[in-house]
Every structure is written in structure tokens, then in C-alpha cells.
Design a protein around this motif. Structure first.
Motif, mmCIF file in Angstrom:
data_model
loop_
_atom_site.group_PDB
_atom_site.id
_atom_site.type_symbol
_atom_site.label_atom_id
_atom_site.label_comp_id
_atom_site.label_asym_id
_atom_site.label_seq_id
_atom_site.Cartn_x
_atom_site.Cartn_y
_atom_site.Cartn_z
ATOM 1 N N ARG A 1 0.857 -1.193 0.000
ATOM 2 C CA ARG A 1 0.000 0.000 0.000
ATOM 3 C C ARG A 1 0.891 1.241 0.000
ATOM 4 N NH1 ARG A 1 -3.360 2.639 4.851
ATOM 5 N NH2 ARG A 1 -4.574 4.116 3.598
ATOM 6 N N GLY A 2 0.682 2.124 -0.998
ATOM 7 C CA GLY A 2 1.560 3.281 -1.149
ATOM 8 C C GLY A 2 2.809 2.904 -1.928
ATOM 9 N N ALA A 3 2.618 2.054 -2.929
ATOM 10 C CA ALA A 3 3.764 1.448 -3.621
ATOM 11 C C ALA A 3 4.520 2.415 -4.521
ATOM 12 C CB ALA A 3 3.297 0.245 -4.445
ATOM 13 N N ALA A 4 3.941 3.571 -4.818
ATOM 14 C CA ALA A 4 4.607 4.494 -5.756
ATOM 15 C C ALA A 4 5.673 5.350 -5.094
ATOM 16 C CB ALA A 4 3.566 5.388 -6.432
ATOM 17 N N GLY A 5 5.875 5.198 -3.786
ATOM 18 C CA GLY A 5 6.950 5.922 -3.110
ATOM 19 C C GLY A 5 8.217 5.081 -3.054
ATOM 20 N N SER A 6 9.252 5.657 -2.480
ATOM 21 C CA SER A 6 10.556 4.989 -2.527
ATOM 22 C C SER A 6 10.560 3.655 -1.791
ATOM 23 C CB SER A 6 11.628 5.913 -1.951
ATOM 24 O OG SER A 6 11.314 6.283 -0.619
ATOM 25 N N ILE A 7 9.920 3.589 -0.625
ATOM 26 C CA ILE A 7 9.900 2.335 0.130
ATOM 27 C C ILE A 7 9.043 1.296 -0.605
ATOM 28 C CG2 ILE A 7 9.233 1.242 2.296
ATOM 29 C CD1 ILE A 7 9.678 3.971 3.652
ATOM 30 N N ALA B 1 7.480 -13.925 -4.698
ATOM 31 C CA ALA B 1 6.113 -13.761 -4.189
ATOM 32 C C ALA B 1 5.108 -14.410 -5.147
ATOM 33 C CB ALA B 1 5.799 -12.273 -4.027
ATOM 34 N N GLY B 2 4.052 -14.964 -4.571
ATOM 35 C CA GLY B 2 3.013 -15.573 -5.398
ATOM 36 C C GLY B 2 2.247 -14.534 -6.182
ATOM 37 N N ALA B 3 2.113 -13.355 -5.636
ATOM 38 C CA ALA B 3 1.491 -12.215 -6.305
ATOM 39 C C ALA B 3 1.980 -10.963 -5.592
ATOM 40 C CB ALA B 3 -0.035 -12.302 -6.237
ATOM 41 N N VAL B 4 2.065 -9.878 -6.344
ATOM 42 C CA VAL B 4 2.435 -8.589 -5.738
ATOM 43 C C VAL B 4 1.412 -7.557 -6.205
ATOM 44 C CG1 VAL B 4 4.202 -6.836 -5.396
ATOM 45 C CG2 VAL B 4 4.892 -9.208 -5.827
ATOM 46 N N ALA B 5 0.446 -7.269 -5.348
ATOM 47 C CA ALA B 5 -0.541 -6.237 -5.658
ATOM 48 C C ALA B 5 -0.033 -4.905 -5.104
ATOM 49 C CB ALA B 5 -1.885 -6.593 -5.043
ATOM 50 N N VAL B 6 -0.409 -3.827 -5.762
ATOM 51 C CA VAL B 6 0.020 -2.495 -5.317
ATOM 52 C C VAL B 6 -1.173 -1.555 -5.320
ATOM 53 C CG1 VAL B 6 2.373 -2.754 -6.169
ATOM 54 C CG2 VAL B 6 0.628 -1.776 -7.682
ATOM 55 N N THR B 7 -1.124 -0.533 -4.457
ATOM 56 C CA THR B 7 -2.097 0.550 -4.557
ATOM 57 C C THR B 7 -1.385 1.787 -5.083
ATOM 58 O OG1 THR B 7 -1.812 1.553 -2.358
ATOM 59 C CG2 THR B 7 -3.317 -0.326 -2.533
ATOM 60 N N ARG C 1 -6.377 3.359 -4.445
ATOM 61 C CA ARG C 1 -5.903 3.565 -3.071
ATOM 62 C C ARG C 1 -6.701 2.799 -2.021
ATOM 63 N NH1 ARG C 1 -4.178 9.833 -1.936
ATOM 64 N NH2 ARG C 1 -2.147 9.768 -2.972
ATOM 65 N N SER C 2 -7.958 2.427 -2.357
ATOM 66 C CA SER C 2 -8.760 1.686 -1.381
ATOM 67 C C SER C 2 -8.242 0.263 -1.217
ATOM 68 C CB SER C 2 -10.229 1.649 -1.826
ATOM 69 O OG SER C 2 -10.390 0.725 -2.897
ATOM 70 N N GLY C 3 -7.532 -0.222 -2.206
ATOM 71 C CA GLY C 3 -7.034 -1.598 -2.164
ATOM 72 C C GLY C 3 -8.129 -2.629 -2.320
ATOM 73 N N LYS C 4 -9.338 -2.170 -2.708
ATOM 74 C CA LYS C 4 -10.464 -3.100 -2.788
ATOM 75 C C LYS C 4 -10.283 -4.071 -3.944
ATOM 76 C CE LYS C 4 -14.032 -0.631 -0.355
ATOM 77 N NZ LYS C 4 -14.865 0.542 -0.421
ATOM 78 N N GLY C 5 -10.600 -5.318 -3.685
ATOM 79 C CA GLY C 5 -10.506 -6.356 -4.705
ATOM 80 C C GLY C 5 -10.956 -7.653 -4.075
ATOM 81 N N ASP C 6 -10.910 -8.718 -4.850
ATOM 82 C CA ASP C 6 -11.400 -9.996 -4.337
ATOM 83 C C ASP C 6 -10.358 -10.758 -3.531
ATOM 84 O OD1 ASP C 6 -13.830 -9.546 -5.542
ATOM 85 O OD2 ASP C 6 -13.191 -10.449 -7.444
ATOM 86 N N LEU D 1 -6.203 2.365 7.754
ATOM 87 C CA LEU D 1 -5.433 1.160 8.049
ATOM 88 C C LEU D 1 -6.317 -0.055 8.380
ATOM 89 C CD1 LEU D 1 -2.590 -0.095 8.449
ATOM 90 C CD2 LEU D 1 -2.651 0.772 10.781
ATOM 91 N N PRO D 2 -7.384 0.106 9.206
ATOM 92 C CA PRO D 2 -8.213 -1.069 9.525
ATOM 93 C C PRO D 2 -8.809 -1.741 8.291
ATOM 94 C CG PRO D 2 -8.678 0.730 11.038
ATOM 95 C CD PRO D 2 -7.789 1.296 9.974
ATOM 96 N N ASP D 3 -9.099 -0.944 7.236
ATOM 97 C CA ASP D 3 -9.644 -1.555 6.016
ATOM 98 C C ASP D 3 -8.672 -2.562 5.431
ATOM 99 O OD1 ASP D 3 -11.812 0.062 6.307
ATOM 100 O OD2 ASP D 3 -11.164 1.542 4.812
ATOM 101 N N PHE D 4 -7.380 -2.278 5.609
ATOM 102 C CA PHE D 4 -6.376 -3.172 5.028
ATOM 103 C C PHE D 4 -6.172 -4.408 5.894
ATOM 104 C CE2 PHE D 4 -6.020 0.533 2.555
ATOM 105 C CZ PHE D 4 -5.621 0.088 1.309
ATOM 106 N N ILE D 5 -6.396 -4.272 7.177
ATOM 107 C CA ILE D 5 -6.342 -5.465 8.032
ATOM 108 C C ILE D 5 -7.392 -6.468 7.555
ATOM 109 C CG2 ILE D 5 -6.725 -6.323 10.390
ATOM 110 C CD1 ILE D 5 -5.540 -3.633 11.369
ATOM 111 N N ASP D 6 -8.529 -5.934 7.088
ATOM 112 C CA ASP D 6 -9.585 -6.812 6.574
ATOM 113 C C ASP D 6 -9.171 -7.534 5.300
ATOM 114 O OD1 ASP D 6 -11.242 -6.084 8.618
ATOM 115 O OD2 ASP D 6 -12.328 -4.558 7.470
ATOM 116 N N ARG D 7 -8.114 -7.078 4.634
ATOM 117 C CA ARG D 7 -7.688 -7.718 3.374
ATOM 118 C C ARG D 7 -6.650 -8.804 3.593
ATOM 119 N NH1 ARG D 7 -8.855 -2.352 1.669
ATOM 120 N NH2 ARG D 7 -11.065 -2.711 1.595
ATOM 121 N N LEU D 8 -6.367 -9.106 4.871
ATOM 122 C CA LEU D 8 -5.394 -10.164 5.154
ATOM 123 C C LEU D 8 -6.034 -11.548 5.032
ATOM 124 C CD1 LEU D 8 -3.594 -8.672 8.287
ATOM 125 C CD2 LEU D 8 -2.542 -9.108 6.051
ATOM 126 N N ALA D 9 -5.270 -12.469 4.501
ATOM 127 C CA ALA D 9 -5.678 -13.880 4.507
ATOM 128 C C ALA D 9 -5.518 -14.415 5.933
ATOM 129 C CB ALA D 9 -4.791 -14.656 3.537
#
Ligand SMILES: NC(=O)c1ccc[n+]([C@@H]2O[C@H](COP(=O)([O-])OP(=O)(O)OC[C@H]3O[C@@H](n4cnc5c(N)ncnc54)[C@H](OP(=O)(O)O)[C@@H]3O)[C@@H](O)[C@H]2O)c1
Length: 171
Positions: A84-90, A103-109, A130-135, A150-158
Motif C-alpha cells: 500500500r503506497g507502492a509508488a513511493g521509494s519504500i 512472491a506468489g502475487a504482488v498487488a500495489v495501490t 488507493r482503497s485496495g479493494k478487490g477480491d 489502516l483497519p480496512d487493510f487489516i480486513d484484506r489479510l488472509a
């Protein structure tokens, strides 16, 4: 005389200037170190055929943060990763390290379609807004942004997934 970058005014980079100063004379117990290249930040480097000194200095800040974020999160080959925030230096460094680490997949926002394409070229397999929404759910989320979403992204954890907030990491 030697060249030096002097901070003449705090704020944006316009406050820095390349100036000539007297060559430093080492006192007892001191040494003078010859500098080949210096840097104050980082962007991505096209990492084939070696890295020049000028490119390498730009890696000193963000790459260790990305590396330790992945390491602390026990990244392993096959993990699915969301940066999340992949377009910055880190974020850029995290994408490259994860992709090259198998990595099996690398998704970015990112907000930017142009940056989405650049990140794909560096190894991203999915570009989200930026919402990171997806399946998909992710084994690992590297969150460079933090804040109230941040809590929305915790919901995206397997199940058994790990989330690292890169901003608070110190290598
Ligand atoms: N702990 C350390 O050692 C260390 C070292 C270096 C930097 N940092 C810190 O880490 C942070 C990130 O630095 P960075 O240089 O990698 O990146 P950055 O350029 O500050 O930001 C990363 C990306 O986050 C996205 N973003 C910005 N605001 C957002 C928002 N409100 N919501 C969602 N996405 C947003 C932007 O991408 P899009 O516009 O494409 O969405 C941006 O490119 C900074 O706070 C920096 O000070 C820490």
C-alpha cells in the motif's frame, strides 16, 4: 578546495546549494573520507548489469526499510503481497524485493495509472486504487501509508496474514 552541498535554507530542495569549501584537515584521531557519491533520498533503479555508485546511494534509505519490513513479516517465497503506497521509494523497493523473492502475487495501490504501469514493469502483478479493494486476500501487507484507513487493510489479510506499517519501522 572541495565541493559540498550546503543547506542554506530549510524547506524544499531549492534551499540546498553546491558550494566550494576549504578541504578538511584531519586532526589527531580523525580521518578524511573521500566520497564518491552522496544522496538524500531514493527512487527506483533499473537493478541489471550492476549498480553505479550514484544509483547505489539513493538506495540507502528506502531499501533497508522495505527489506526489514518484509523480513520482520517473515516473507517467504509464494506469499501473496499487497504493497500500500507502492509508488513511493519504500513501496517501489518492497515491490522489487517481493517480486524477485518469488512472491506468489504482488498487488500495489496507487492513484496513478502511469505509476501502475511502472510498478508492473518492476514486478507488480495487480494494480489497485488507493482503497485496495478487490477480491483477493493477502498473506502479507506492507502499509507505507497508515492513517485512518489502516483497519480496512487489516480486513484484506488472509488467515494468518501479517501487516507491517512501514512508516514506523526503523531498520
Ligand atoms: N522509518 C524509516 O526508516 C523511513 C525511511 C524512509 C521513509 N520513511 C517514511 O515512510 C513514508 C513513506 O515514504 P516513501 O518515500 O516511501 O513514500 P511517499 O512518497 O511519502 O508516499 C508513498 C505513496 O503513498 C501514497 N499515498 C500518499 N498519501 C496517501 C493517502 N492519503 N492515501 C493513500 N495513499 C497515499 C502515494 O502514492 P499514490 O499517489 O500513487 O497513491 C505515495 O507515492 C514517509 O512518511 C517517510 O517519511 C520512513
Amino acid at each position: 578546495m572541495v565541493r559540498a552541498v550546503a543547506i542554506q535554507r530549510f524547506g524544499n530542495p531549492d534551499g540546498m546549494a553546491l558550494v566550494e569549501i576549504a578541504a578538511p584537515e584531519p586532526e589527531a584521531g580523525q580521518v578524511v573520507i573521500a566520497i564518491e557519491a552522496i544522496g538524500v533520498g531514493g527512487d527506483f533503479v533499473e537493478l541489471s548489469g550492476g549498480v553505479s555508485s550514484v544509483d547505489a546511494v539513493a538506495l540507502g534509505g528506502p531499501v533497508p526499510v522495505a527489506h526489514f519490513a518484509l523480513q520482520h513479516a517473515h516473507f517467504k517465497t509464494g506469499d501473496t503481497v499487497l504493497v500500500r503506497g507502492a509508488a513511493g521509494s519504500i513501496g517501489i523497493a518492497a515491490v522489487e524485493i517481493a517480486a524477485r523473492g518469488g512472491a506468489g502475487a504482488v498487488a500495489v495501490t496507487t492513484l496513478s495509472a502511469q505509476w501502475g504501469e511502472r510498478l508492473r514493469a518492476l514486478g507488480a502483478t495487480e494494480v489497485l486504487d488507493r482503497s485496495g479493494k478487490g477480491d483477493a486476500a493477502y498473506d502479507l501487507i506492507i502499509d507505507i501509508v497508515g492513517g485512518p484507513d489502516l483497519p480496512d487493510f487489516i480486513d484484506r489479510l488472509a488467515p494468518n496474514g501479517r501487516l507491517m506499517d512501514g512508516i514506523v519501522l526503523t531498520p
